[in-house]
Write a protein that holds these residues in place. Structure first.
Motif, mmCIF file in Angstrom:
data_model
loop_
_atom_site.group_PDB
_atom_site.id
_atom_site.type_symbol
_atom_site.label_atom_id
_atom_site.label_comp_id
_atom_site.label_asym_id
_atom_site.label_seq_id
_atom_site.Cartn_x
_atom_site.Cartn_y
_atom_site.Cartn_z
ATOM 1 N N ILE A 48 0.860 -1.073 -0.088
ATOM 2 C CA ILE A 48 -0.044 0.171 0.039
ATOM 3 C C ILE A 48 0.834 1.264 0.122
ATOM 4 N N TRP A 49 0.548 2.268 -1.056
ATOM 5 C CA TRP A 49 1.512 3.188 -1.096
ATOM 6 C C TRP A 49 0.586 4.548 -0.926
ATOM 7 N N PRO A 50 0.929 5.305 0.084
ATOM 8 C CA PRO A 50 0.108 6.550 0.178
ATOM 9 C C PRO A 50 0.664 7.372 -0.860
ATOM 10 N N MET A 51 -0.340 8.172 -1.431
ATOM 11 C CA MET A 51 -0.014 9.281 -2.781
ATOM 12 C C MET A 51 -0.691 10.515 -2.563
ATOM 13 N N LEU A 52 -0.301 11.491 -3.339
ATOM 14 C CA LEU A 52 -1.212 12.640 -3.323
ATOM 15 C C LEU A 52 -1.575 13.027 -4.884
ATOM 16 N N ALA A 53 -2.803 13.226 -4.953
ATOM 17 C CA ALA A 53 -3.426 13.066 -6.244
ATOM 18 C C ALA A 53 -3.103 14.442 -7.024
ATOM 19 N N HIS A 54 -2.522 14.126 -8.192
ATOM 20 C CA HIS A 54 -2.132 15.283 -9.066
ATOM 21 C C HIS A 54 -2.527 14.876 -10.400
ATOM 22 N N GLY A 55 -3.440 15.857 -11.455
ATOM 23 C CA GLY A 55 -3.754 15.248 -12.534
ATOM 24 C C GLY A 55 -4.591 14.209 -12.510
ATOM 25 N N VAL A 56 -5.778 14.485 -11.870
ATOM 26 C CA VAL A 56 -6.838 13.460 -11.345
ATOM 27 C C VAL A 56 -7.416 12.830 -12.560
ATOM 28 N N ALA A 57 -7.256 13.450 -13.902
ATOM 29 C CA ALA A 57 -7.932 13.130 -15.015
ATOM 30 C C ALA A 57 -7.178 11.471 -15.374
ATOM 31 N N LYS A 58 -6.136 11.356 -14.941
ATOM 32 C CA LYS A 58 -5.327 10.273 -15.273
ATOM 33 C C LYS A 58 -5.285 9.127 -14.136
#
Length: 129
Positions: free
Chosen positions: A41-51
C-alpha cells in the motif's frame, strides 16, 4: 490532531465497502489516497486526477470528506462535539460508555478519543452495510 485515515484503516473495509467507497469518491487534485499494488500500500497525493484510475486506489479520507459522506449517505447521523464525538445519538439519551454502544432501539453510537477515528468508524459502518 489526526486529519486523515490511514492505509491500515482502509484495509478494515470489506471488498463491498471498498467498492462502494470507490464509487462515491470523486478525486480532486490534492486528495491523499492509497495505491494498492503487489500486496503493498503506497500513500499518494493526487495530481492530474484525470489520469487517476480508481480501480487500485482508495482515498485517505479527511475529516471533512467523512462528514460530507455521512451527510449524503446516512442523513440520520447526527454529529455532536461536546468533549466527545457521536455519529448517531440515541433518541432517548441513553447512557454512553467508551466504545461502540447499542441502545434499546439498536441505534449505534460511536465514541472515540480521536475525531478522525470516530468518523471513520461511522463511515466504515455505512460502507460495509
Amino acid at each position: 490532531m489526526k486529519q486523515h485515515i490511514t492505509p491500515k484503516q482502509l484495509n478494515e473495509l470489506s471488498e463491498k465497502g471498498k467498492k462502494r467507497l470507490r464509487k462515491w469518491w470523486k478525486p480532486i487534485d490534492g486528495d491523499l489516497y492509497a495505491r494498492f499494488s503487489n500486496n503493498m500500500i503506497w500513500p499518494m497525493l493526487a495530481h492530474g486526477v484525470a489520469k487517476l484510475k480508481k480501480e487500485n486506489n482508495l482515498p485517505l479520507l479527511s475529516i471533512g470528506q467523512m462528514i460530507e459522506f455521512l451527510i449524503v449517505k446516512n442523513p440520520l447521523a447526527v454529529i455532536l462535539i461536546d468533549g466527545d464525538l457521536y455519529t448517531e445519538v440515541a433518541p432517548n439519551g441513553a447512557a454512553i460508555d467508551d466504545g461502540l454502544i447499542t441502545d434499546d432501539d439498536s441505534e449505534k453510537i460511536f465514541k472515540k478519543e480521536n475525531t478522525c477515528n470516530a468518523l471513520w468508524e461511522a463511515v466504515k459502518d455505512v460502507l460495509d452495510k
